[in-house]
Design an enzyme around this catalytic site. Sequence first.
Site, PDB file in Angstrom:
ATOM      1  N   CYS A 170     103.319  25.446  96.469  1.00  0.00           N
ATOM      2  CA  CYS A 170     102.009  25.095  97.015  1.00  0.00           C
ATOM      3  C   CYS A 170     101.399  23.956  96.200  1.00  0.00           C
ATOM      4  O   CYS A 170     101.848  23.666  95.096  1.00  0.00           O
ATOM      5  CB  CYS A 170     101.064  26.294  96.979  1.00  0.00           C
ATOM      6  SG  CYS A 170     101.365  27.493  98.298  1.00  0.00           S
ATOM      7  N   HIS A 209      95.563  24.734  98.122  1.00  0.00           N
ATOM      8  CA  HIS A 209      94.594  25.795  97.814  1.00  0.00           C
ATOM      9  C   HIS A 209      94.013  25.611  96.425  1.00  0.00           C
ATOM     10  O   HIS A 209      94.545  24.859  95.613  1.00  0.00           O
ATOM     11  CB  HIS A 209      95.223  27.189  97.960  1.00  0.00           C
ATOM     12  CG  HIS A 209      96.328  27.495  97.003  1.00  0.00           C
ATOM     13  ND1 HIS A 209      96.108  27.860  95.699  1.00  0.00           N
ATOM     14  CD2 HIS A 209      97.672  27.512  97.178  1.00  0.00           C
ATOM     15  CE1 HIS A 209      97.268  28.093  95.093  1.00  0.00           C
ATOM     16  NE2 HIS A 209      98.231  27.876  95.979  1.00  0.00           N
TER      17      HIS A 209
END
Length: 148
Positions: A121, A108
Amino acid sequence: MTTTASAYYDDDYAPFPRRISTGNIIKVDLGKLAWAAYDDAGYLVRWGRASGGKKYCPDIGRGCRTVTGTYTIYRKQGPGCKSSRFPVGRGGAPMPYCMHFKGGYALHGGQVPGYNASHGCIRLHYGDAEWLNQDFVRVGSTRVNIKY
């Protein structure tokens, strides 16, 4: 050379090979702090900087390195994607253009500080995350290969 917000393709600078034997894959090397996207024919089409999970996260009291291996992206969302877990106890951390590949792990948009700094992440520059999400990733078939 094609220049973008944070990524460009140039044989002299790309930390990835120009061509690989398999395609429609995003290679992430968190030791190099970089990612690369390969088209269906296995040609490098774009690369950029990345930041993954750090060794230890004090707010959760344990290591939080990014999982390694090869996964298929199973969901993607747009600019309003948010974490349901972080910050701890509240959730809501922005994860624009998230692309989930294993449980809560996702690629992301976010700050890419030049070292591994996340809870697991993979952070990409915002423009890179948007490009991957909108122009490259096909849910259910695009794979991501991650190593440190």
